[in-house]
Design an enzyme around this catalytic site. Sequence first.
Site, PDB file in Angstrom:
ATOM      1  N   CYS A   1      20.737   8.795   7.784  1.00  0.00           N
ATOM      2  CA  CYS A   1      20.036   7.795   8.594  1.00  0.00           C
ATOM      3  C   CYS A   1      18.731   7.368   7.909  1.00  0.00           C
ATOM      4  O   CYS A   1      18.590   7.507   6.680  1.00  0.00           O
ATOM      5  CB  CYS A   1      19.785   8.309  10.006  1.00  0.00           C
ATOM      6  SG  CYS A   1      19.363   7.009  11.197  1.00  0.00           S
TER       7      CYS A   1
ATOM      8  N   ASP B   1      15.372  12.851  16.702  1.00  0.00           N
ATOM      9  CA  ASP B   1      14.980  12.026  17.850  1.00  0.00           C
ATOM     10  C   ASP B   1      14.429  12.898  18.960  1.00  0.00           C
ATOM     11  O   ASP B   1      13.554  12.486  19.715  1.00  0.00           O
ATOM     12  CB  ASP B   1      16.172  11.207  18.345  1.00  0.00           C
ATOM     13  CG  ASP B   1      16.468  10.114  17.335  1.00  0.00           C
ATOM     14  OD1 ASP B   1      17.164  10.401  16.343  1.00  0.00           O
ATOM     15  OD2 ASP B   1      15.944   8.996  17.510  1.00  0.00           O
TER      16      ASP B   1
HETATM   17  C1  RUB Z   1      17.149   6.989  14.083  1.00  0.00           C
HETATM   18  C2  RUB Z   1      17.285   8.434  13.740  1.00  0.00           C
HETATM   19  C3  RUB Z   1      16.167   9.030  12.944  1.00  0.00           C
HETATM   20  C4  RUB Z   1      15.129   9.611  13.928  1.00  0.00           C
HETATM   21  C5  RUB Z   1      13.853  10.032  13.211  1.00  0.00           C
HETATM   22  O1  RUB Z   1      18.175   6.521  14.933  1.00  0.00           O
HETATM   23  O2  RUB Z   1      18.193   9.117  14.142  1.00  0.00           O
HETATM   24  O3  RUB Z   1      16.633  10.063  12.142  1.00  0.00           O
HETATM   25  O4  RUB Z   1      14.788   8.650  14.902  1.00  0.00           O
HETATM   26  O5  RUB Z   1      13.203   8.900  12.678  1.00  0.00           O
HETATM   27  P1  RUB Z   1      18.190   4.959  15.330  1.00  0.00           P
HETATM   28  P2  RUB Z   1      11.610   8.937  12.408  1.00  0.00           P
HETATM   29  O6  RUB Z   1      18.279   4.175  14.047  1.00  0.00           O
HETATM   30  O7  RUB Z   1      19.394   4.831  16.206  1.00  0.00           O
HETATM   31  O8  RUB Z   1      16.902   4.672  16.081  1.00  0.00           O
HETATM   32  O9  RUB Z   1      11.379  10.111  11.515  1.00  0.00           O
HETATM   33  O10 RUB Z   1      11.293   7.630  11.750  1.00  0.00           O
HETATM   34  O11 RUB Z   1      10.937   9.114  13.729  1.00  0.00           O
END
Ligand code: RUB
Length: 318
Positions: free
Chosen positions: A130, A199
């Site tokens: 991701c 998340d």
């Molecule tokens: C985003 C996702 C990321 C976390 C952490 O999912 O799973 O790994 O949100 O991101 P989506 P960060 O694209 O569905 O929002 O470290 O930037 O908070």
Amino acid sequence: MDTAVAPEVEAVAADIASMETRGAATIARAAADALAAQARESDAETPSEFRAEMTAAARTLHDTRPTAVSLPNALRYVFQGMDGTTVESLRQSAVDSAETFCAQLERAQTDLGEIGANRLRDGDTVMTHCHSTDALACIEAALDQGKELSAIVKETRPRNQGHITAQRLRELDVPVTLIVDSAARRYLDEVDHVLVGADSIAADGSVINKIGTAGLAVSARERGVPIVTAAQTIKLHPDTMTGHTVEIETRDEAEVIDDESRAEIGEIEVENPAFDVTPPRYMDAIVTERGQFPPESIVTLMRELFGEATARPWEEPA
Ligand code: RUB
């Protein structure tokens, strides 16, 4: 009575729901900024009218996406700092609180990055899943320390957030190999670390992150490759301390398959869960701005940060 929600709040909520604004940390910042906009733009005449507007705005933001706890944690933070007996004092304290939250968010990511970077050695290859700004902060800090890294980036179906990671890494001059998700196990033999974001993190140390993280963690454990979650403490989910589970968002089936291909196949069920749960035994460490923790011990940090208080300002009667 309908309570006024500022157009900026509606716009931010729409962007979060459509994933124009995505990623847990980015969502949290956008939500705090939107509450500040609500406070600034409010023409409420009484403190109770002002509070009702803020609650309505919080509810609008809260109801966009259910899994990233950084969103309700941001709302909670702003409400905790909102104090006063006049509209003006409430307005000013809400704006200040939102600004403090955003500043802390940025500092937390920098601090976390420096801690996470200590795990990475010169010449390492990192596999990503991701697009996580917290995970990327660790890579960026390691590069700042003069380490050379390369990356194997999983594309992360169905939304291909791996493409964003690949682009950011190329901007940092990191050599990138993009792979389809199902190739991950094959390439695990070529990587030194798996680095993912979160998340939400539950009190038992489970990591809730983009769908595919759990399978990747099991494969990484089987191949003996360390896997680490980079997550600021706003990803810690206070409700899980009292036995609640984290809601997993289900998204539109059209993200998985377009209508034409689906019609060609015939009658099928399609499901599109956006996140999964990695049990703590498959995760080597959780790196936060407060240090690195074995997943099973994260609850001690949660108790310290949240106590027993889990206010839900978006549910307060308007
Ligand atoms: C985003 C996702 C990321 C976390 C952490 O999912 O799973 O790994 O949100 O991101 P989506 P960060 O694209 O569905 O929002 O470290 O930037 O908070």
